[in-house]
Design an enzyme around this catalytic site. Structure first.
Site, PDB file in Angstrom:
ATOM      1  N   GLY A  14     -54.819 -34.837  -0.842  1.00 21.37           N
ATOM      2  CA  GLY A  14     -53.584 -35.509  -1.251  1.00 21.37           C
ATOM      3  C   GLY A  14     -52.417 -34.579  -1.487  1.00 21.37           C
ATOM      4  CB  SER A  15     -51.466 -31.162  -0.406  1.00 16.03           C
ATOM      5  OG  SER A  15     -51.494 -31.194   0.999  1.00 16.03           O
ATOM      6  CG  ASN A  16     -48.938 -34.253   3.620  1.00 15.24           C
ATOM      7  OD1 ASN A  16     -47.820 -33.860   3.924  1.00 15.24           O
ATOM      8  ND2 ASN A  16     -50.040 -33.800   4.201  1.00 15.24           N
ATOM      9  CG  ASN A 109     -50.922 -40.907  10.236  1.00 18.80           C
ATOM     10  OD1 ASN A 109     -51.367 -40.559   9.140  1.00 18.80           O
ATOM     11  ND2 ASN A 109     -51.408 -40.448  11.385  1.00 18.80           N
ATOM     12  CG  HIS A 111     -51.363 -35.768  14.258  1.00 19.82           C
ATOM     13  ND1 HIS A 111     -52.700 -36.064  14.026  1.00 19.82           N
ATOM     14  CD2 HIS A 111     -51.335 -34.866  15.268  1.00 19.82           C
ATOM     15  CE1 HIS A 111     -53.441 -35.375  14.883  1.00 19.82           C
ATOM     16  NE2 HIS A 111     -52.642 -34.648  15.642  1.00 19.82           N
ATOM     17  CG  ASP A 152     -53.455 -39.104  15.728  1.00 17.05           C
ATOM     18  OD1 ASP A 152     -53.206 -39.445  14.565  1.00 17.05           O
ATOM     19  OD2 ASP A 152     -54.419 -38.376  16.031  1.00 17.05           O
ATOM     20  CD  GLU A 181     -49.367 -31.689   7.540  1.00 17.33           C
ATOM     21  OE1 GLU A 181     -49.709 -32.725   6.943  1.00 17.33           O
ATOM     22  OE2 GLU A 181     -50.181 -30.913   8.071  1.00 17.33           O
TER      23      GLU A 181
HETATM   24  C1  GRF Z   1     -52.706 -33.254   6.716  1.00 17.72           C
HETATM   25  O1  GRF Z   1     -52.806 -32.149   7.549  1.00 17.72           O
HETATM   26  C2  GRF Z   1     -52.209 -34.449   7.490  1.00 17.72           C
HETATM   27  O2  GRF Z   1     -51.308 -34.109   8.501  1.00 17.72           O
HETATM   28  C3  GRF Z   1     -53.463 -35.002   8.089  1.00 17.72           C
HETATM   29  O3  GRF Z   1     -54.451 -34.814   7.097  1.00 17.72           O
HETATM   30  C4  GRF Z   1     -54.078 -33.726   6.250  1.00 17.72           C
HETATM   31  C5  GRF Z   1     -54.061 -34.268   4.854  1.00 17.72           C
HETATM   32  O4  GRF Z   1     -53.879 -33.278   3.885  1.00 17.72           O
HETATM   33  N1  GRF Z   1     -53.268 -36.371   8.508  1.00 17.72           N
HETATM   34  P1  GRF Z   1     -53.618 -33.699   2.387  1.00 17.72           P
HETATM   35  O5  GRF Z   1     -54.747 -34.624   1.943  1.00 17.72           O
HETATM   36  O6  GRF Z   1     -52.279 -34.399   2.315  1.00 17.72           O
HETATM   37  O7  GRF Z   1     -53.629 -32.424   1.604  1.00 17.72           O
END
Ligand code: GRF
Length: 208
Positions: A14-16, A109, A111, A152, A181
């Site tokens: 969940g870093s994003n 999403n 990617h 994707d 990201e």
């Molecule tokens: C990221 O690289 C995203 O692009 C892909 O899965 C990864 C998720 O990373 N879909 P995080 O859980 O957000 O750290």
């Protein structure tokens, strides 16, 4: 301005998700985080949601063995929390057809490559970066796209380029891409909120 009410789908770290929660907290992203759904009850993403005071929900093949019931439960939860944009952030399952039908052009999403290259089934995690290195690419990147029934595949909303450097391993490349990201996702959502990206017009523009 569009009032973004975000419902997240995540599977792991969940870093994003965190980068988006942070952008909301600083006011950089005018949006509300309404719900985080995880298919993994141990996911760090659920801890991040709790720390930010965002409701979290575990929905998976163990809570709902029947895929149609899983899809329906997700839809019910998204509706109950009044979500108007579904944000996949490292979600390892396909989004169900009922949720997709109920949120037309409203599921996005991220990617970790420049789609349409290095996407599709099996292209997740380090596999993506291994494939980029094996192909001898000098550049890779990040793509934000609308979600449709294929992995994707939906129309591209935003991309950012990331150099491949001599000596890169899949891990170093993954780390460099991840930093990008964390900038591109909140920024793209901000542009959606401000109307700079029109999701319906992007959809009419076609798939990748
Ligand atoms: C990221 O690289 C995203 O692009 C892909 O899965 C990864 C998720 O990373 N879909 P995080 O859980 O957000 O750290």
């Amino acid at each position: 301005m569009l009032e973004l009410r975000l419902g997240f789908l995540a599977s792991h770290g969940g870093s994003n998700l965190q980068s988006i929660l942070d952008a909301i907290a600083t006011g950089e992203l005018p949006a509300r985080a309404c719900l985080v759904i995880c298919n993994n009850s141990q996911a760090r993403a659920l801890e991040r949601a709790a720390a930010a005071g965002v409701p979290g929900l575990h929905l998976s093949g163990s809570t709902h063995p029947d895929p149609a019931a899983h899809d329906e439960a997700m839809l019910e939860a998204l509706r109950r929390h009044d979500v108007n944009l579904v944000v996949c952030a490292g979600y390892m399952r396909k989004v169900g057809s009922r949720v997709l039908a109920a949120f037309p052009q409203r599921v996005v999403n991220i990617h970790p490559a420049l789609l349409p290259r290095f996407g599709g089934q099996g292209m997740w995690g380090l596999h993506v970066h291994e494939a980029v290195l094996a192909a001898g690419e000098t550049e890779t990147g990040v793509t934000i796209h609308l979600v449709d029934q294929a992995y994707d595949h939906g129309p591209i909303l935003a991309q950012a380029r990331v150099p491949v450097l001599p000596g890169d391993t899949p891990e170093t490349l993954q780390a460099r891409v991840l930093e990008t990201e964390h900038r591109l996702y909140p920024d793209t959502l901000r542009r959606i909120a401000l109307g700079e990206i029109d999701l319906d017009a992007s959809f009419r523009g076609g798939a990748t």
